[in-house]
Motif scaffolding. Structure first.
Motif, mmCIF file in Angstrom:
data_model
loop_
_atom_site.group_PDB
_atom_site.id
_atom_site.type_symbol
_atom_site.label_atom_id
_atom_site.label_comp_id
_atom_site.label_asym_id
_atom_site.label_seq_id
_atom_site.Cartn_x
_atom_site.Cartn_y
_atom_site.Cartn_z
ATOM 1 N N GLU A 292 -1.574 -64.348 -30.448
ATOM 2 C CA GLU A 292 -2.727 -64.542 -31.330
ATOM 3 C C GLU A 292 -4.019 -64.595 -30.516
ATOM 4 O O GLU A 292 -5.045 -64.026 -30.917
ATOM 5 C CB GLU A 292 -2.556 -65.838 -32.119
ATOM 6 N N ARG A 293 -3.959 -65.253 -29.395
ATOM 7 C CA ARG A 293 -5.141 -65.346 -28.531
ATOM 8 C C ARG A 293 -5.536 -63.967 -28.001
ATOM 9 O O ARG A 293 -6.721 -63.654 -27.882
ATOM 10 C CB ARG A 293 -4.838 -66.287 -27.373
ATOM 11 N N MET A 294 -4.564 -63.143 -27.689
ATOM 12 C CA MET A 294 -4.861 -61.776 -27.261
ATOM 13 C C MET A 294 -5.569 -60.999 -28.368
ATOM 14 O O MET A 294 -6.541 -60.268 -28.122
ATOM 15 C CB MET A 294 -3.569 -61.061 -26.867
ATOM 16 N N GLY A 295 -5.089 -61.186 -29.608
ATOM 17 C CA GLY A 295 -5.731 -60.507 -30.730
ATOM 18 C C GLY A 295 -7.177 -60.953 -30.909
ATOM 19 O O GLY A 295 -8.076 -60.138 -31.155
ATOM 20 N N GLU A 296 -7.419 -62.272 -30.775
ATOM 21 C CA GLU A 296 -8.786 -62.780 -30.895
ATOM 22 C C GLU A 296 -9.681 -62.228 -29.794
ATOM 23 O O GLU A 296 -10.848 -61.901 -30.036
ATOM 24 C CB GLU A 296 -8.759 -64.312 -30.837
ATOM 25 N N SER A 297 -9.142 -62.116 -28.589
ATOM 26 C CA SER A 297 -9.934 -61.589 -27.473
ATOM 27 C C SER A 297 -10.282 -60.123 -27.690
ATOM 28 O O SER A 297 -11.395 -59.680 -27.402
ATOM 29 C CB SER A 297 -9.172 -61.757 -26.156
ATOM 30 N N LEU A 298 -9.321 -59.357 -28.201
ATOM 31 C CA LEU A 298 -9.589 -57.941 -28.493
ATOM 32 C C LEU A 298 -10.656 -57.803 -29.578
ATOM 33 O O LEU A 298 -11.517 -56.913 -29.517
ATOM 34 C CB LEU A 298 -8.299 -57.246 -28.920
ATOM 35 N N LYS A 299 -10.603 -58.697 -30.553
ATOM 36 C CA LYS A 299 -11.620 -58.669 -31.615
ATOM 37 C C LYS A 299 -12.976 -59.041 -31.050
ATOM 38 O O LYS A 299 -14.002 -58.411 -31.373
ATOM 39 C CB LYS A 299 -11.212 -59.632 -32.725
ATOM 40 N N THR A 300 -13.016 -60.067 -30.193
ATOM 41 C CA THR A 300 -14.279 -60.468 -29.566
ATOM 42 C C THR A 300 -14.834 -59.343 -28.707
ATOM 43 O O THR A 300 -16.054 -59.140 -28.642
ATOM 44 C CB THR A 300 -14.057 -61.725 -28.703
ATOM 45 N N PHE A 301 -13.937 -58.604 -28.050
ATOM 46 C CA PHE A 301 -14.347 -57.481 -27.202
ATOM 47 C C PHE A 301 -15.158 -56.470 -28.015
ATOM 48 O O PHE A 301 -16.155 -55.917 -27.521
ATOM 49 C CB PHE A 301 -13.101 -56.826 -26.611
ATOM 50 N N ALA A 302 -14.725 -56.236 -29.254
ATOM 51 C CA ALA A 302 -15.455 -55.294 -30.113
ATOM 52 C C ALA A 302 -16.709 -55.938 -30.698
ATOM 53 O O ALA A 302 -17.760 -55.293 -30.810
ATOM 54 C CB ALA A 302 -14.546 -54.800 -31.230
ATOM 55 N N GLU A 303 -16.629 -57.225 -31.075
ATOM 56 C CA GLU A 303 -17.767 -57.887 -31.696
ATOM 57 C C GLU A 303 -18.937 -58.041 -30.729
ATOM 58 O O GLU A 303 -20.099 -58.031 -31.146
ATOM 59 C CB GLU A 303 -17.346 -59.263 -32.228
ATOM 60 N N VAL A 304 -18.641 -58.221 -29.441
ATOM 61 C CA VAL A 304 -19.719 -58.345 -28.453
ATOM 62 C C VAL A 304 -20.584 -57.096 -28.465
ATOM 63 O O VAL A 304 -21.819 -57.165 -28.383
ATOM 64 C CB VAL A 304 -19.125 -58.598 -27.046
ATOM 65 N N ASP A 305 -19.948 -55.926 -28.560
ATOM 66 C CA ASP A 305 -20.716 -54.676 -28.653
ATOM 67 C C ASP A 305 -21.425 -54.568 -29.998
ATOM 68 O O ASP A 305 -22.569 -54.110 -30.076
ATOM 69 C CB ASP A 305 -19.782 -53.478 -28.475
ATOM 70 N N ARG A 306 -20.737 -54.996 -31.063
ATOM 71 C CA ARG A 306 -21.315 -54.845 -32.390
ATOM 72 C C ARG A 306 -22.562 -55.711 -32.568
ATOM 73 O O ARG A 306 -23.501 -55.338 -33.270
ATOM 74 C CB ARG A 306 -20.274 -55.222 -33.449
ATOM 75 N N GLN A 307 -22.599 -56.881 -31.923
ATOM 76 C CA GLN A 307 -23.726 -57.791 -32.094
ATOM 77 C C GLN A 307 -25.033 -57.218 -31.567
ATOM 78 O O GLN A 307 -26.103 -57.530 -32.098
ATOM 79 C CB GLN A 307 -23.429 -59.119 -31.384
ATOM 80 N N ILE A 308 -24.968 -56.407 -30.514
ATOM 81 C CA ILE A 308 -26.215 -55.891 -29.925
ATOM 82 C C ILE A 308 -26.605 -54.533 -30.507
ATOM 83 O O ILE A 308 -27.651 -53.998 -30.156
ATOM 84 C CB ILE A 308 -26.086 -55.797 -28.393
ATOM 85 N N LEU A 309 -25.782 -53.979 -31.397
ATOM 86 C CA LEU A 309 -26.116 -52.672 -31.974
ATOM 87 C C LEU A 309 -27.435 -52.690 -32.756
ATOM 88 O O LEU A 309 -28.230 -51.757 -32.625
ATOM 89 C CB LEU A 309 -24.969 -52.187 -32.867
ATOM 90 N N PRO A 310 -27.721 -53.748 -33.576
ATOM 91 C CA PRO A 310 -29.023 -53.734 -34.283
ATOM 92 C C PRO A 310 -30.219 -53.722 -33.320
ATOM 93 O O PRO A 310 -31.201 -53.026 -33.567
ATOM 94 C CB PRO A 310 -28.973 -55.033 -35.100
ATOM 95 N N ILE A 311 -30.122 -54.485 -32.226
ATOM 96 C CA ILE A 311 -31.247 -54.526 -31.289
ATOM 97 C C ILE A 311 -31.375 -53.183 -30.570
ATOM 98 O O ILE A 311 -32.484 -52.679 -30.357
ATOM 99 C CB ILE A 311 -31.044 -55.671 -30.287
ATOM 100 N N ILE A 312 -30.232 -52.602 -30.174
ATOM 101 C CA ILE A 312 -30.282 -51.275 -29.553
ATOM 102 C C ILE A 312 -30.855 -50.260 -30.539
ATOM 103 O O ILE A 312 -31.637 -49.369 -30.167
ATOM 104 C CB ILE A 312 -28.878 -50.864 -29.076
ATOM 105 N N GLY A 313 -30.495 -50.427 -31.817
ATOM 106 C CA GLY A 313 -31.061 -49.545 -32.832
ATOM 107 C C GLY A 313 -32.571 -49.676 -32.926
ATOM 108 O O GLY A 313 -33.294 -48.690 -33.080
ATOM 109 N N LYS A 314 -33.073 -50.922 -32.802
ATOM 110 C CA LYS A 314 -34.525 -51.118 -32.816
ATOM 111 C C LYS A 314 -35.184 -50.465 -31.605
ATOM 112 O O LYS A 314 -36.278 -49.898 -31.712
ATOM 113 C CB LYS A 314 -34.834 -52.607 -32.846
#
Length: 569
Positions: A231-253
């Motif tokens: 389960e912890r591995m799954g959460e880490s993989l999800k966080t791995f994607a979310e870290v990129d997703r969080q900065i997409l709006p700023i990169i878009g700006k």
């Protein structure tokens, strides 16, 4: 017993001989967590290196001090704005690296250590339980062998007693001794039997507890540990994607900012800037006159007339050669530039002189501000002697007064050169601090007319400067007009200039100087003459009221046909 316990017991029975395999599998799971942690760490290092390279690239192409003039062009400003956005873009990749380090790498590293400790504890308990069962089994086997051995000994003792009892040759004492030995052996066998039976019952109880209680509990803990790891591995993989997703709006700006500055480029405005920067102010040359060298042949051939004609022709040719030098072919002076910028064309020289005067006026204003502050301080000291000595301020006030006097003399010197460029000499009554080029000769003809006359009255010289041939004539013309008219805008015969746009007053302007017009904030006026680079715009309120206002005080909206016009100055 519920279904979960039954299912668990079945799993335990199936895995009771797979303890070693489970130990290998859980170790492989921990190794996989450490492997993934190393992967994220390398990804973080890649992001940091990428951000560092992007920042270095942006810094490398930032404008240098000597390139600051490029900022007046929209395409240069767009490129430098893109560099700034790219710098922010690099910062977002640094955020990715930081978030991966704090949210994944540090968390998984700590969790891997916890799992190792937990796993070690579970398998230690399992080995201890197995060792206890194996020890009980060995003890049971020992009791069993002793019981078997005692039974055999009792049988042999019984057979020996029966044999002695049947033999008539044996004494009664030997028979009794054999009988007692047989009884003792039977008692020992009976005791061994009871011990074996008791330990067997104890072993079966311990074995049941081992396989149905202790081992299932250990396996359940190992199973929970393994499921938590997954389960912890799954959460880490999800966080791995979310870290990129969080900065997409700023990169878009950032990307939107790059697009906006690219769309803000104005080619026509940039080309106008080039024209404004490099226009010389020279009048286009007139037609080259035909020089008839054959006229001397038609004259009366005499010694006197021939000599006179030759001398006249030489003088005429030399004077024409001096006055007819075409301005596109004027040679520029090499070496150090003169203080009055006479090496530049008229328009460029005017701009340089105006900029120099503005800088001097700023320095004068600073000195005056310091003088005012020190004067107030002196007044405070005079009223309150305990705060300080008023005489201590005097040296600094004297120094500031000298500085102001020097700066005013410097400004007056440059104003004289500027008036020379604009075709009029400075008036003696002009104040040292120049407010505008347009009003140093008040009540004179409009600046556009005056500039045109001056352009016609001066000729180019080979060294790039120019000479004033009719400055005295211009002065003589200016004085009568000043005495007669009193205001250049009161002449009813003057042709009214057409409007070239409108403007809105951003600030109120009182317009005390002659030739200016007072405006109120928000007032709409007609523009009849653009700013010629001296900081003033000519406007009209109605048919009877027109004059100059500071360009910085109004927002100008020129007509489309007026913006694209190019005029020789």
């Amino acid at each position: 017993m519920d279904s979960f316990k039954v299912e668990t017991l079945i799993k335990v029975q199936q895995l009771r001989d797979q303890f070693d395999n489970l130990e290998k599998h859980t170790q492989w799971g921990i190794d996989f967590v450490e492997k993934y942690t190393k992967f994220v760490k390398e990804r973080s290092e890649i992001e940091l290196n990428y951000a560092r390279q992007i920042r270095n690239l942006s810094k490398k192409y930032q404008p240098k001090k000597k390139e600051e003039d490029e900022n007046k062009y929209t395409w240069c400003r767009a490129f430098y704005s893109t560099l700034n956005e790219l710098n922010d873009y690099a910062g977002q990749h640094e955020v990715i690296a930081e978030n991966m380090t704090s949210q994944i790498i540090a968390d998984l590293t700590r969790y891997a250590q916890e799992v190792k400790t937990e796993r070690k504890s579970h398998f230690h308990d399992g080995r201890k339980a197995q060792q206890q069962v194996e020890a009980s089994w060995k003890q049971l086997e020992s009791c069993k062998r002793k019981f078997e051995r005692d039974c055999k000994e009792a049988d042999r003792a019984q057979q020996y007693f029966e044999k002695m009892d049947a033999d008539i040759n044996v004494t009664k004492a030997d028979v009794e001794k054999a009988r007692q030995q047989a009884q003792m052996r039977h008692q020992m066998a009976s005791d061994s039997k009871n011990e074996y039976s008791s330990y067997l019952q104890k072993f079966n109880q311990e074995q049941n507890e081992h396989y149905y209680t202790i081992i299932p509990n250990i396996f359940q803990k190992i199973q929970a540990m393994e499921e938590k790891r997954i389960e912890r591995m799954g959460e880490s993989l999800k966080t791995f994607a979310e870290v990129d997703r969080q900065i997409l709006p700023i990169i878009g700006k950032c990307l939107d900012g790059m697009t906006q500055v690219a769309e803000s480029i104005e080619p026509k405005n940039d080309s106008s800037q080039v024209i404004e920067s490099y226009k010389s102010g020279f009048e286009p040359p007139g037609d080259v006159e035909f020089e008839d060298y054959g006229q001397a042949m038609k004259r009366t051939v005499s010694e006197t007339s021939l000599n006179n004609s030759r001398s006249d022709n030489k003088a005429e040719r030399s004077s024409k050669s001096k006055s007819k030098t075409l301005w596109p072919f004027i040679k520029k002076n090499k070496g150090s530039n003169p203080e009055d910028f006479s090496h530049l064309p008229p328009e460029q020289r005017r701009k340089k002189l105006q900029a120099k005067i503005d800088d001097i006026n700023k320095d004068i204003q600073k000195e005056m501000d310091q003088r005012d502050a020190l004067t107030k301080m002196k007044e405070v000291y005079v009223k309150n002697p305990q705060m300080g000595d008023p005489n201590s301020v005097e040296p600094r006030l004297g120094e500031i007064a000298n500085n102001i006097e020097k700066l005013q003399a410097e400004a007056q010197k440059f104003e004289g050169w500027l008036a020379e460029v604009e075709g009029r000499m400075p008036v003696k009554s002009d104040p040292p601090r120049r407010t505008s080029v347009l009003y140093e000769t008040q009540n004179s003809t409009p600046p556009t007319t005056n500039n045109n006359n001056c352009a016609q009255d001066r000729e180019s010289s080979p060294d790039g400067s120019y000479t004033e041939e009719q400055s005295s004539e211009v002065q003589s013309k200016v004085q009568p007009e000043t005495a007669e008219s009193g205001d250049e805008f009161d002449d009813p015969d003057e042709e009214m200039l057409p409007t070239i746009g409108t403007c809105k007053a951003l600030y109120p302007f009182e317009g005390h100087n002659e030739g200016t017009i007072a405006v109120t904030e928000g007032e709409l006026l007609y523009v009849i003459e653009e700013d010629k680079g001296d900081g003033w715009t000519r406007v009209r309120r109605n048919e009877e009221e027109e004059g100059y206002v500071p360009t910085s005080y109004v927002e100008v909206f020129l007509d489309s046909n007026a913006k694209g016009a190019i005029t020789y100055i």
